[in-house]
Scaffold this active site. Structure first.
Site, PDB file in Angstrom:
ATOM      1  N   HIS A  55       0.655  -1.313   0.242  1.00  0.00           N
ATOM      2  CA  HIS A  55      -0.226   0.157  -0.259  1.00  0.00           C
ATOM      3  C   HIS A  55       0.592   1.233  -0.142  1.00  0.00           C
ATOM      4  CE1 HIS A  55      -4.164  -1.907   0.846  1.00  0.00           C
ATOM      5  NE2 HIS A  55      -3.221  -2.503   0.809  1.00  0.00           N
ATOM      6  N   ASP A  65       3.433   9.203  -0.210  1.00  0.00           N
ATOM      7  CA  ASP A  65       1.789   8.623  -0.312  1.00  0.00           C
ATOM      8  C   ASP A  65       1.386   7.106  -1.665  1.00  0.00           C
ATOM      9  OD1 ASP A  65      -0.259   7.762   1.469  1.00  0.00           O
ATOM     10  OD2 ASP A  65      -1.123   9.907   1.325  1.00  0.00           O
TER      11      ASP A  65
HETATM   12  P1  ADQ Z   1      -3.133   5.715   4.517  1.00  0.00           P
HETATM   13  O1  ADQ Z   1      -1.766   6.242   5.078  1.00  0.00           O
HETATM   14  O2  ADQ Z   1      -3.790   5.617   5.933  1.00  0.00           O
HETATM   15  O3  ADQ Z   1      -3.643   4.212   3.687  1.00  0.00           O
HETATM   16  P2  ADQ Z   1      -4.997   6.832   3.015  1.00  0.00           P
HETATM   17  O4  ADQ Z   1      -4.689   6.523   1.266  1.00  0.00           O
HETATM   18  O5  ADQ Z   1      -5.196   9.066   2.896  1.00  0.00           O
HETATM   19  O6  ADQ Z   1      -4.030   7.101   3.818  1.00  0.00           O
HETATM   20  O7  ADQ Z   1      -6.146   6.359   3.926  1.00  0.00           O
HETATM   21  C1  ADQ Z   1      -7.257   7.099   5.005  1.00  0.00           C
HETATM   22  C2  ADQ Z   1      -9.004   7.084   5.061  1.00  0.00           C
HETATM   23  O8  ADQ Z   1      -8.823   6.842   6.570  1.00  0.00           O
HETATM   24  C3  ADQ Z   1      -8.831   6.902   4.752  1.00  0.00           C
HETATM   25  O9  ADQ Z   1     -10.127   6.537   3.836  1.00  0.00           O
HETATM   26  C4  ADQ Z   1     -10.129   8.435   5.136  1.00  0.00           C
HETATM   27  O10 ADQ Z   1     -11.454   8.698   5.024  1.00  0.00           O
HETATM   28  C5  ADQ Z   1      -9.568   7.828   6.714  1.00  0.00           C
HETATM   29  N1  ADQ Z   1      -9.797   8.302   7.040  1.00  0.00           N
HETATM   30  C6  ADQ Z   1      -8.679   9.516   7.544  1.00  0.00           C
HETATM   31  N2  ADQ Z   1      -9.218  10.364   8.969  1.00  0.00           N
HETATM   32  C7  ADQ Z   1     -10.425  10.336   9.330  1.00  0.00           C
HETATM   33  C8  ADQ Z   1     -11.057  10.258  10.663  1.00  0.00           C
HETATM   34  N3  ADQ Z   1     -10.751  11.638  11.288  1.00  0.00           N
HETATM   35  N4  ADQ Z   1     -12.040  10.008  10.211  1.00  0.00           N
HETATM   36  C9  ADQ Z   1     -12.869   9.198   9.739  1.00  0.00           C
HETATM   37  N5  ADQ Z   1     -11.629   8.130   8.722  1.00  0.00           N
HETATM   38  C10 ADQ Z   1     -10.661   8.663   8.534  1.00  0.00           C
HETATM   39  C11 ADQ Z   1      -2.434   3.947   3.428  1.00  0.00           C
HETATM   40  C12 ADQ Z   1      -1.512   4.186   2.309  1.00  0.00           C
HETATM   41  C13 ADQ Z   1      -1.928   5.217   0.872  1.00  0.00           C
HETATM   42  C14 ADQ Z   1      -3.238   4.350   0.134  1.00  0.00           C
HETATM   43  C15 ADQ Z   1      -3.921   3.773   2.046  1.00  0.00           C
HETATM   44  C16 ADQ Z   1      -4.948   2.456   0.703  1.00  0.00           C
HETATM   45  O11 ADQ Z   1      -0.550   4.598   2.946  1.00  0.00           O
HETATM   46  O12 ADQ Z   1      -0.920   5.074   0.459  1.00  0.00           O
HETATM   47  O13 ADQ Z   1      -4.040   5.458   0.060  1.00  0.00           O
HETATM   48  O14 ADQ Z   1      -3.138   2.379   2.383  1.00  0.00           O
HETATM   49  O15 ADQ Z   1      -3.774   1.486   0.026  1.00  0.00           O
END
Ligand code: ADQ
Length: 465
Positions: free
Chosen positions: A156, A364
């Site tokens: 990821h 990311d």
């Molecule tokens: P993350 O680093 O966690 O994921 P991201 O892809 O942005 O980053 O996903 C975060 C998720 O958590 C989103 O679905 C978001 O809605 C949710 N989230 C964040 N803050 C929140 C809050 N306050 N309340 C509820 N939900 C919240 C890792 C990798 C990324 C990759 C994903 C998936 O680092 O690059 O995109 O996995 O592969």
């Protein structure tokens, strides 16, 4: 029909499924929800007397199988190695890497123990899909138990450039363990190429144009599968929640000001301090926006046991105080900083209410928030996405305003441009991005990965035949 077994570091229990902060948890749940299967991993519990006996919970069509970790294992595997060594390395933060032999040994030990716990439950025709940097050696450990099933791995995070990967002590051990997988998936071409370069340069392996690679006496395939979201569902949430209690409260609190929103786990890879600098730059260089915009940063704490995250928390708290202290009026606070998670329904409403979605990670793998922001917009009056060019999502969301996340002025200028953008341009850019996130969803991602994994199975059978 063969079962799908998903293996990831953390398994959110069925009762925790409502509020999830973390891209992997969101994606996994959405993938399993539809078709059912087994989700195996750490329960999130640490206990001094933890055994490796798995706990099994059935919920709907998903079977959750979890193990607890001993405190020492948690420290070595999760804190020291996965999040103290690999996470900063994979996000190009060489200065933050801490390597310890105990951490590395703990990482290998936990992977071995977890594989040992899962192995007896695997049926001959199960397909196994392992996720992320915590579990790179997991497939290799399963093979040691005679598991010959198809095993896929998806990273990821980004895969680092070869020159950085080389800085990791004992990197060849990790590289060779990748070769236990039949298929390895990456988010971007850049990561795939970096992996292939490491295979060739650091482990004297061979890579071919069709994604096949040979490493030692094993061979596998590597390819790109950019992850998506459940776009339709997210758009529906946003429509449904547009007039909800939370969204209404948020809108009323703005008193007609434009909302800029950031939603991230509190993590140094997400570039939140630079984003705060950008807000400072916006209010300094474009004073016409003072008292006209409000920036809401939602950042639930994550990995709070890792020192760098504690340091970041302090830094951000100080930055919020400094910006608000400098610019706030008695009836206006420029920066609202909220350290909690919200349900997906509430988030969808907040995204829709925001004129600017600010997604500026330093690096990311993909970034699902960027895609969620797009999916949540009102087609008649969409907001503008300001997106880091170093997020995997930038490869797809080319109609966003792409910025250098290290350059606060660049971000500030993009926000300024977004705030002044005509409805026509906003709609044109949004439509372009919405077409992309509608075509490549979490379902198409999952199906594409599994179809390729099955294909490697046929190739294996054909080769044996
Ligand atoms: P993350 O680093 O966690 O994921 P991201 O892809 O942005 O980053 O996903 C975060 C998720 O958590 C989103 O679905 C978001 O809605 C949710 N989230 C964040 N803050 C929140 C809050 N306050 N309340 C509820 N939900 C919240 C890792 C990798 C990324 C990759 C994903 C998936 O680092 O690059 O995109 O996995 O592969």
């Amino acid at each position: 029909m063969s079962r799908l077994i998903i293996v990831s570091n953390r398994v959110a229990s069925p009762s925790q499924q409502g509020v999830r902060a973390g891209g992997l948890a969101v994606a996994m749940h959405e993938a399993l929800d539809r078709y059912g299967g087994v989700w195996f991993g750490w329960s999130g519990e640490t206990k001094d007397d933890a055994t490796w006996n798995p706990r099994v919970v059935e919920a709907g069509n998903v079977t959750y199988v979890t193990v607890d970790l001993k405190t020492e294992d948690y420290q070595d595997y999760y804190i020291n190695y996965a999040n103290g060594t690999l996470w900063p390395l994979f996000h190009n933060q060489l200065g933050l890497i801490k390597f310890s032999r105990a951490g590395f040994d703990g990482y290998l030990r936990v992977n071995a123990k977890m594989a040992e716990a899962l192995a007896p439950m695997i049926r001959p025709d199960d397909v196994i899909w392992v996720h992320d940097y915590h579990l790179i050696p997991f497939g290799d450990e399963l093979r040691k138990h005679g598991i010959n099933n198809q095993i896929g791995f998806f990273l990821h995070t980004p895969f680092p450039p070869r020159q950085l990967f080389e800085a990791l002590p004992r990197h060849t051990v990790l590289l060779h363990s990748f070769a236990a997988y039949d298929l390895i998936g990456f988010q971007t071409d850049e990561s795939l190429h970096a992996f292939q370069e490491s295979v060739i340069e650091l482990a004297h392996g061979r890579c071919y144009g069709d994604g096949a690679f040979i490493l030692g006496d094993r061979h596998g395939h590597a390819a790109v599968f950019p992850i998506g979201i459940d776009t339709e569902r997210f758009a529906k949430y946003a429509r449904r929640t547009a007039r909800s209690r939370h969204t209404t409260r948020l809108k009323e609190s703005l008193s007609g000001r434009a909302l800029i929103i950031g939603v991230d786990r509190l993590d140094y890879s997400k570039g939140i301090p630079n984003r705060f600098d950008a807000i400072h730059a916006l209010l300094t260089d474009h004073p016409e926006h003072r008292n006209q915009v409000s920036f809401l940063q939602i950042a639930p704490h994550s990995r709070s046991d890792v020192t760098e995250y504690k340091v970041l928390r302090k830094e951000l708290e100080a930055a919020v105080g400094a910006i608000n202290g400098k610019f706030a009026e008695y009836d206006w606070t420029p920066l609202r900083y909220v350290n909690r998670a919200f349900s997906r329904l509430v988030l969808a409403g907040f995204y829709r209410a925001a004129r600017i979605g600010l997604v500026t990670p330093l690096r990311d793998g993909m970034n699902l928030v960027a895609k969620e922001y797009v999916a949540a917009q009102d087609p008649d009056d969409p907001g503008v996405l300001v997106l880091s060019r170093f997020a995997g999502a930038a490869n797809e969301l080319k109609a966003a305003l792409l910025v250098n996340p290290y350059d606060a002025d660049d971000i500030a200028n993009a926000i300024h441009r977004g705030l002044r953008m005509s409805l026509d341009e906003r709609q044109m850019r949004w439509k372009h991005m919405m077409d992309v996130v509608s075509a490549n969803t979490v379902t198409t991602w999952r199906e594409a990965f599994l179809a390729s994994l099955y294909e490697t199975q046929f190739e294996k059978v054909a080769a044996v035949g």
